[in-house]
Structure formats: C-alpha cells, structure tokens
Design an enzyme around this catalytic site. Structure first.
Site, mmCIF file in Angstrom:
data_model
loop_
_atom_site.group_PDB
_atom_site.id
_atom_site.type_symbol
_atom_site.label_atom_id
_atom_site.label_comp_id
_atom_site.label_asym_id
_atom_site.label_seq_id
_atom_site.Cartn_x
_atom_site.Cartn_y
_atom_site.Cartn_z
ATOM 1 N N HIS A 158 -9.832 -17.572 3.482
ATOM 2 C CA HIS A 158 -8.571 -17.074 2.902
ATOM 3 C C HIS A 158 -7.716 -18.196 2.293
ATOM 4 O O HIS A 158 -7.072 -18.013 1.276
ATOM 5 C CB HIS A 158 -7.788 -16.323 3.983
ATOM 6 C CG HIS A 158 -6.919 -15.228 3.467
ATOM 7 N ND1 HIS A 158 -6.678 -14.074 4.161
ATOM 8 C CD2 HIS A 158 -6.214 -15.089 2.327
ATOM 9 C CE1 HIS A 158 -5.873 -13.292 3.470
ATOM 10 N NE2 HIS A 158 -5.572 -13.888 2.354
ATOM 11 N N TYR A 186 -4.923 -8.633 7.073
ATOM 12 C CA TYR A 186 -4.109 -7.506 6.619
ATOM 13 C C TYR A 186 -3.911 -6.504 7.753
ATOM 14 O O TYR A 186 -4.864 -5.845 8.193
ATOM 15 C CB TYR A 186 -4.737 -6.827 5.385
ATOM 16 C CG TYR A 186 -4.883 -7.760 4.186
ATOM 17 C CD1 TYR A 186 -4.175 -8.962 4.119
ATOM 18 C CD2 TYR A 186 -5.727 -7.448 3.129
ATOM 19 C CE1 TYR A 186 -4.311 -9.827 3.035
ATOM 20 C CE2 TYR A 186 -5.862 -8.310 2.037
ATOM 21 C CZ TYR A 186 -5.152 -9.504 2.006
ATOM 22 O OH TYR A 186 -5.287 -10.345 0.936
HETATM 23 P P1 NDP Z 1 -0.114 -6.431 -6.909
HETATM 24 O O1 NDP Z 1 0.283 -7.342 -8.027
HETATM 25 O O2 NDP Z 1 -1.424 -5.786 -6.940
HETATM 26 O O3 NDP Z 1 1.041 -5.344 -6.776
HETATM 27 C C1 NDP Z 1 1.040 -4.352 -5.806
HETATM 28 C C2 NDP Z 1 2.378 -3.620 -5.860
HETATM 29 O O4 NDP Z 1 2.558 -3.039 -7.139
HETATM 30 C C3 NDP Z 1 2.471 -2.505 -4.858
HETATM 31 O O5 NDP Z 1 3.813 -2.447 -4.428
HETATM 32 C C4 NDP Z 1 2.135 -1.252 -5.673
HETATM 33 O O6 NDP Z 1 2.842 -0.161 -5.136
HETATM 34 C C5 NDP Z 1 2.667 -1.613 -7.039
HETATM 35 N N1 NDP Z 1 1.873 -1.049 -8.146
HETATM 36 C C6 NDP Z 1 0.534 -1.101 -8.329
HETATM 37 N N2 NDP Z 1 0.184 -0.535 -9.497
HETATM 38 C C7 NDP Z 1 1.323 -0.115 -10.073
HETATM 39 C C8 NDP Z 1 1.634 0.544 -11.285
HETATM 40 N N3 NDP Z 1 0.683 0.894 -12.156
HETATM 41 N N4 NDP Z 1 2.943 0.830 -11.555
HETATM 42 C C9 NDP Z 1 3.915 0.480 -10.684
HETATM 43 N N5 NDP Z 1 3.702 -0.141 -9.526
HETATM 44 C C10 NDP Z 1 2.412 -0.448 -9.212
HETATM 45 O O7 NDP Z 1 0.102 -7.290 -5.561
HETATM 46 P P2 NDP Z 1 -0.739 -7.633 -4.256
HETATM 47 O O8 NDP Z 1 -0.054 -8.817 -3.664
HETATM 48 O O9 NDP Z 1 -0.962 -6.456 -3.417
HETATM 49 O O10 NDP Z 1 -2.137 -8.187 -4.820
HETATM 50 C C11 NDP Z 1 -3.293 -7.390 -4.980
HETATM 51 C C12 NDP Z 1 -4.315 -7.685 -3.898
HETATM 52 O O11 NDP Z 1 -4.722 -9.046 -3.938
HETATM 53 C C13 NDP Z 1 -3.784 -7.530 -2.458
HETATM 54 O O12 NDP Z 1 -3.612 -6.179 -2.098
HETATM 55 C C14 NDP Z 1 -4.827 -8.282 -1.701
HETATM 56 O O13 NDP Z 1 -6.000 -7.508 -1.552
HETATM 57 C C15 NDP Z 1 -5.056 -9.479 -2.613
HETATM 58 N N6 NDP Z 1 -4.208 -10.639 -2.261
HETATM 59 C C16 NDP Z 1 -4.848 -11.800 -1.862
HETATM 60 C C17 NDP Z 1 -4.109 -12.902 -1.492
HETATM 61 C C18 NDP Z 1 -4.831 -14.137 -1.062
HETATM 62 O O14 NDP Z 1 -4.196 -15.065 -0.532
HETATM 63 N N7 NDP Z 1 -6.142 -14.213 -1.243
HETATM 64 C C19 NDP Z 1 -2.635 -12.920 -1.504
HETATM 65 C C20 NDP Z 1 -2.063 -11.686 -2.018
HETATM 66 C C21 NDP Z 1 -2.844 -10.619 -2.378
HETATM 67 P P3 NDP Z 1 2.115 1.234 -4.725
HETATM 68 O O15 NDP Z 1 1.069 0.899 -3.711
HETATM 69 O O16 NDP Z 1 3.248 2.028 -4.181
HETATM 70 O O17 NDP Z 1 1.561 1.771 -6.007
#
Ligand code: NDP
Length: 281
Positions: free
Chosen positions: A115, A57
């Site tokens: 990962h 990240y």
């Molecule tokens: P999420 O499904 O957690 O969504 C994140 C997005 O949703 C951001 O744009 C955030 O914006 C927005 N958001 C969060 N809460 C709200 C809400 N209550 N209302 C409206 N918008 C919201 O996606 P991620 O892909 O980030 O997944 C979560 C975590 O999982 C990652 O951050 C990472 O740590 C992990 N991950 C692991 C992977 C792997 O291969 N192991 C791959 C992908 C993710 P804002 O920040 O502006 O609120």
C-alpha cells in the site's frame, strides 16, 4: 451502442480494462451495503471488472462487502487488494494475503499491492509476493505510492522488476507524476492505476471543467476520467456507491476529448515543469 472499454497490458501477459472501481469507504455502514453491492455488480456488467480494495479499508469490511458482490462471479473480476506496510515482512505478507483471501471468499487475488513504503525490507516483501505467485494465491504484484527513487530501489532487489503496477494519486489537479514517475513507469512497463481520479469529488466544482462538460453534453467527472483514459498505460479507479454514477463514469470512455480540449485542460491544470514531491492521500 456502448463502446468496449479500452484495455491496458500488464507485463505478466494479462490485459485489463482501463477503468476499474475503487472501494475505499465502502463496507463501513450496514445501511449502505445493498447499494454498494449493486454498484459493484453494475460496474462488472458494464465491463469495469477491476475491483480495488485493501485490508486497510474499514479494517477488512470493504473486502467482506466485495466478497458478497462477487460471490457468484469471481471469474468475471480482476481482484486487487493491498497490504499494510507494517505487515509486509516475509511471513507477515503470506499471512496478510491469506486473511484477505478469507475475507474476500476466494482462493486467489489477481493483483496484490504494497500500500505504501514502510519499515519492512523490500527484498522480503518481494520474496513473499513471488512465493504467493508460485503458490497460485496471487496472479501478480505491485506497489502503491512509490516515487521514482522508490521504484529504482525496488528494481535493485531480486525479482523487483516483476512489479506490474504502481497505484498513484493522479488526476487533473495532481499532475506531478507526469514529470518523471509516469515516464519511468512507461519505460519499465509498469501500469499506473490512478487513484482518487476525481479528487474525491472536489474536482467537480471546477468552473473550467463545468464549462467543458457542458460543451460536450457530459459531466465534469466524465471529463476528468476521459483525461486519464487518454494517458498511455494509465487506468483510473473511481469509487462510487451510486448505481447511476457507475454508468456515468463508465460512459467517460465514450467521450472524445479534442486537441483543443487538451490545450484548455493544460491551461486550467498546468502539467509539471519540474520534479514535484509525490502527492498521496
Ligand atoms: P474518487 O476520486 O474516486 O472519488 C470518490 C468520491 O467521488 C466519492 O465521494 C463518490 O461519491 C464521488 N463520485 C464518484 N463518481 C462521481 C460522479 N460521477 N459524480 C459525482 N460524484 C462522484 O476518490 P477515492 O479516494 O475513493 O479514489 C478511488 C479509489 O482509489 C479508492 O476508492 C481506493 O480504492 C483507491 N485509493 C487508493 C489509495 C492508495 O493509497 N493506494 C488512496 C486513495 C484511494 P459516491 O460514492 O456517493 O458516488
């Protein structure tokens, strides 16, 4: 009154809160850092003490931002990081972990994950994880994006059955793992960390979720998270860099979905009826 977050057991004897915080795409913009740090600290205050990061990240910048957020409260946090598959040889794993520890400003990770599957032998990666565990540099290890056949292969290598967690893409619109991988993980006491639990925000426009949220005086994100919180052995790790949304997501733990709600969700987002290829982002 705020109800405590439920916890889930790990097979090394620890229990962790059933919802944590993702940090992908955090630490990448200087102007966003203050609010990112504030969001992480707010999450810890609210009991969402599992913080998920990775060397990938922002090429280490997410870990460096996390370091600032937890500097004075390391012991309050269950810290998770992940290693790039191409670093996961025996020596490479030790070196990558030490680099993550330096960026995170700590002497130990609570959980270290591979990962995704890559070119290195699983036996070498697991041997290095076990060495790190013996040396007190990690509290346990797991994998990410491993399908059922990968898990079965993992269990054939020495100490492969010490895997604590499989971190997987899982949300209402990505239910494929319910067919065989989630039951496999449950049978083997491997906890599932649900990544992208609100499909990176895309789920929130779904008309059916919007209707259900209105009926509960809740938000679509809370419905999506409540669905995951109800699954045995599953912990969502939503990412938000917005302090209000941290509280909103945390409050999903207070939401009671009824059997009728669950039937509606199954109609809107049908569970799998056959083996599906593992989804990843
Ligand atoms: P999420 O499904 O957690 O969504 C994140 C997005 O949703 C951001 O744009 C955030 O914006 C927005 N958001 C969060 N809460 C709200 C809400 N209550 N209302 C409206 N918008 C919201 O996606 P991620 O892909 O980030 O997944 C979560 C975590 O999982 C990652 O951050 C990472 O740590 C992990 N991950 C692991 C992977 C792997 O291969 N192991 C791959 C992908 C993710 P804002 O920040 O502006 O609120």
């Amino acid at each position: 009154m705020t109800i405590s977050l439920p916890t889930i057991p790990l097979k090394n004897g620890r229990r962790i809160p059933a919802m944590g915080l993702g940090t992908w795409q955090m630490g990448e913009r200087q102007e966003a850092e203050r609010e990112e740090i504030e969001s992480l600290r707010r999450a810890i205050d609210l009991g969402m003490t599992v913080i998920d990061t990775a060397e990938m990240y922002g090429e280490g910048r997410s870990e460096m931002m996390v370091a600032k957020a937890i500097a004075d409260r390391r012991d309050d946090v269950f810290l998770v990081s992940k290693i790039y598959p191409w670093n996961a040889s025996f020596g490479g794993t030790i070196a990558a972990c030490e680099a993550s520890l330096r960026r995170l400003g700590t002497d130990r990770l609570d959980l270290y994950l591979l990962h995704w599957r890559g070119p290195e032998l699983l036996a070498d990666t697991v041997a290095a994880f076990e060495q790190l565990n013996t040396d007190g540099k990690i509290g346990g290890w797991g994998v990410s994006n491993f399908d059922t056949d990968d898990m079965e292969e993992l269990y054939t290598v020495p100490d492969g059955d010490k895997c604590l967690v499989n971190q997987l893409l899982y949300n209402l619109s990505r239910r494929g793992i319910e067919y065989d991988l989630l039951p496999w993980c449950r049978d083997h006491d491997v906890a599932v960390m649900a990544y992208s639990p609100i499909e990176q925000g895309r789920l929130l426009q779904h008309p059916g979720l919007i209707d259900m949220a209105k009926a509960h005086q809740a938000t679509p994100a809370q419905i999506a998270l409540a669905f995951l919180l109800k699954q045995d052995g599953v912990m969502p790790i939503p990412k938000t860099a917005n302090v209000e949304r941290v509280a909103e997501n945390r409050a999903a733990a207070e939401l009671e979905l009824t059997e009728a709600d669950r039937r509606v969700l199954d109609a809107l987002f049908p569970p799998p009826i056959t083996k599906m290829p593992l989804d990843m982002l």
